[in-house]
Design an enzyme around this catalytic site. Structure first.
Site, PDB file in Angstrom:
ATOM      1  N   HIS A  90       0.840  -1.197   0.000  1.00 20.74           N
ATOM      2  CA  HIS A  90       0.000   0.000   0.000  1.00 20.74           C
ATOM      3  C   HIS A  90       0.870   1.240   0.000  1.00 20.74           C
ATOM      4  O   HIS A  90       1.850   1.321   0.717  1.00 20.74           O
ATOM      5  CB  HIS A  90      -0.896   0.012   1.254  1.00 20.74           C
ATOM      6  CG  HIS A  90      -1.821   1.181   1.290  1.00 20.74           C
ATOM      7  ND1 HIS A  90      -3.055   1.167   0.679  1.00 20.74           N
ATOM      8  CD2 HIS A  90      -1.684   2.413   1.825  1.00 20.74           C
ATOM      9  CE1 HIS A  90      -3.635   2.334   0.853  1.00 20.74           C
ATOM     10  NE2 HIS A  90      -2.828   3.113   1.545  1.00 20.74           N
TER      11      HIS A  90
ATOM     12  N   ASP B  96     -15.090   2.451   6.697  1.00 18.49           N
ATOM     13  CA  ASP B  96     -14.080   3.393   6.226  1.00 18.49           C
ATOM     14  C   ASP B  96     -14.628   4.244   5.084  1.00 18.49           C
ATOM     15  O   ASP B  96     -14.355   5.436   4.990  1.00 18.49           O
ATOM     16  CB  ASP B  96     -12.815   2.657   5.771  1.00 18.49           C
ATOM     17  CG  ASP B  96     -11.789   3.644   5.240  1.00 18.49           C
ATOM     18  OD1 ASP B  96     -11.341   4.505   6.029  1.00 18.49           O
ATOM     19  OD2 ASP B  96     -11.462   3.605   4.042  1.00 18.49           O
TER      20      ASP B  96
ATOM     21  N   SER C 231      -7.668   3.728   8.945  1.00 17.64           N
ATOM     22  CA  SER C 231      -8.323   3.622   7.642  1.00 17.64           C
ATOM     23  C   SER C 231      -7.529   2.688   6.725  1.00 17.64           C
ATOM     24  O   SER C 231      -8.074   1.750   6.133  1.00 17.64           O
ATOM     25  CB  SER C 231      -8.428   5.034   7.039  1.00 17.64           C
ATOM     26  OG  SER C 231      -8.635   4.999   5.664  1.00 17.64           O
TER      27      SER C 231
ATOM     28  N   ARG D 110     -14.727  12.579   6.614  1.00 21.32           N
ATOM     29  CA  ARG D 110     -13.469  13.277   6.942  1.00 21.32           C
ATOM     30  C   ARG D 110     -13.072  14.219   5.821  1.00 21.32           C
ATOM     31  O   ARG D 110     -12.540  15.307   6.053  1.00 21.32           O
ATOM     32  CB  ARG D 110     -12.358  12.247   7.183  1.00 21.32           C
ATOM     33  CG  ARG D 110     -12.509  11.490   8.494  1.00 21.32           C
ATOM     34  CD  ARG D 110     -11.627  10.251   8.525  1.00 21.32           C
ATOM     35  NE  ARG D 110     -10.236  10.572   8.294  1.00 21.32           N
ATOM     36  CZ  ARG D 110      -9.353   9.749   7.727  1.00 21.32           C
ATOM     37  NH1 ARG D 110      -9.706   8.539   7.348  1.00 21.32           N
ATOM     38  NH2 ARG D 110      -8.115  10.126   7.543  1.00 21.32           N
TER      39      ARG D 110
ATOM     40  N   LYS E  98      -8.359  -1.728   5.870  1.00 20.04           N
ATOM     41  CA  LYS E  98      -8.533  -2.288   4.523  1.00 20.04           C
ATOM     42  C   LYS E  98      -7.517  -3.397   4.266  1.00 20.04           C
ATOM     43  O   LYS E  98      -7.821  -4.404   3.627  1.00 20.04           O
ATOM     44  CB  LYS E  98      -8.426  -1.172   3.484  1.00 20.04           C
ATOM     45  CG  LYS E  98      -9.671  -0.280   3.495  1.00 20.04           C
ATOM     46  CD  LYS E  98      -9.563   0.918   2.597  1.00 20.04           C
ATOM     47  CE  LYS E  98      -8.682   1.973   3.171  1.00 20.04           C
ATOM     48  NZ  LYS E  98      -8.799   3.303   2.576  1.00 20.04           N
TER      49      LYS E  98
END
Ligand code: URA
Length: 420
Positions: free
Chosen positions: A81, A160, A182, A167, A186
């Site tokens: 990620h 999320d 967050s 947000r 995931k």
């Protein structure tokens, strides 16, 4: 339990218990807690922070809000990620590169919003490429070829999705506990055993300073390890775009060059570092040095490139178009030339990202439609010498008005200096 009490507790600097965190996530997803109370709580977290236990509890409560993948049958699978960058096409290079070294890569990715591009939009610019697979197809493909990259399903961490959208409009994105939970919720729900995180800092990143990026990285690594995943984070600068291409098909073309052994140095350095850690996390390499040796060999032998073609074919993409570098490019192209000679002193990643978005490569809102062939190709990078009237970059767009808007922005994204 009352949401009002939990907001007050956080506002006054207290810590929430696991039960309280589960109550607020469940209540929010089920529509029992309204947006205004959740916004007040997010703002309280923004100012007061959360301790590690709270962040881990929040991560798990969010991961549990939807479906979770079980990859245990597939052996040691790794995921990667990046916290978002400009010109960041590392997943396109790393997926096949790492898979060609014998470590399976299973990745669910988001679409881009704002100035940072999304891997899914990049892959979708390959004619025919299917970014949506069923869970069964996704797992079968990872089993068969060791690689699949798909769009996140609607039911992966719905908490999320809802909280991130809130947000985004309440100025509470840039909070380390909220970003960490967050991202990690995931990753946990997507099921991989090994997780390699590329945490960016600089003008084009969520974290502007290296120190904040380090805190975010440490937080995410601790959460991942506490939840039984082999988690590694690498910090990388994002003050200028990564590589030369920014935009969807333009970035796929640059990734193709990289997989054929002709990638730009900055992109390859990041790929080699992250890739080596992915091999370590997947148990294929004992350390970064031996991981890098495996990656070098795979790239040089053509195996990484062959794996990319196999991946494109498996997801329905046009391999002939990919093989011949024939992806759709926007028809209107114009060079931006330097007004004076000198060294290109800096090129702001955020500004280049916004420029590419203006040209049609990114989404200004969730509903915007992307122009897959739009974007920017940098002819010069910071540190290069440039003559007056020489081209700094080429802009691509399908829309004359967007091109003109881009042209008026382009001179503001870089500076020229007399000395380095
Ligand atoms: N990326 C995410 O997935 N979540 C955040 O909160 C920020 C960046």
């Amino acid at each position: 339990m009352r949401m009002l009490d939990l907001i007050e507790k956080k506002r006054d600097g207290g810590s929430l218990s696991e039960k309280e965190i589960r109550y607020l996530i469940r209540g929010y997803v089920q529509g029992e807690i309204p947006d205004y109370q959740m916004s007040a709580w997010a703002m309280a977290v923004f100012f007061r922070g959360m301790n590690r236990e709270e962040i881990t509890d929040l991560t798990l409560a969010m991961a549990d809000s939807g479906e979770q993948l079980d990859l245990t049958d597939l052996g040691k699978v790794v995921d990667k990620h990046s916290t978002g960058g400009v010109g960041d096409k590392t997943t396109l290079v790393l997926g096949p590169l790492v898979a060609s070294c014998g470590v399976s890569v299973a990745k669910m990715s988001g679409r881009g919003l704002g100035h940072t591009g999304g891997t899914i939009d990049k892959l979708a610019s390959i004619p025919g490429f299917q970014v949506e697979l069923s869970q069964a197809e996704f797992l079968a493909q990872v089993k068969r070829i060791g690689l699949a990259v798909v769009a996140q399903t609607a039911n992966l961490v719905p908490a999320d999705k809802k909280l991130y959208a809130l947000r985004d409009v309440t100025a509470t994105v840039n909070s380390i506990p909220l970003i960490a939970s967050s991202v990690m919720s995931k990753k946990i729900a997507a099921g991989a055993h090994g997780i390699v995180l590329d945490v960016k800092y600089g003008s084009g990143a969520f974290m502007r300073s290296e120190n904040d990026a380090r805190i975010l990285a440490d937080t995410m690594v601790e959460i991942g390890r506490a939840l039984g995943r082999e988690t590694i984070a690498v910090l990388s600068a994002m003050n200028q775009p990564l590589g030369r291409a920014v935009g969807n098909s333009l970035e796929v073309l640059e990734a193709i060059q990289a997989l054929q052994g002709n990638g730009p140095e900055d992109l390859m350095n990041v790929c080699f570092e992250l890739g080596a850690w992915m091999l370590v996390a997947g148990g294929r390499a004992a350390d970064v040095e031996s991981g890098q040796a495996l990656l070098t060999e795979s790239l040089a032998s053509g195996r990484a490139w062959d794996k990319f073609l196999e991946f494109v074919e498996a997801q329905g993409g046009d391999t002939e178009a990919v093989r011949h570098g024939k992806l759709p490019l926007a028809p209107l192209q114009v060079a931006v030339t330097a007004r004076e000679s000198g060294y290109l002193a800096d090129m702001d990643a955020l500004q280049v990202g916004v420029l590419a978005m203006t040209l049609g490569a990114g989404r200004q809102t969730k509903e915007s439609i992307i122009d897959p062939g739009a974007g920017v190709v940098l002819q010069k990078k910071p540190g290069d010498w440039i003559e007056a009237d020489e081209s700094v970059m080429v802009l691509y767009s399908s829309d004359q008005q967007k091109l003109e808007e881009g042209l008026s922005r382009a001179q503001g994204v870089y500076h020229i200096a007399r000395s380095k």
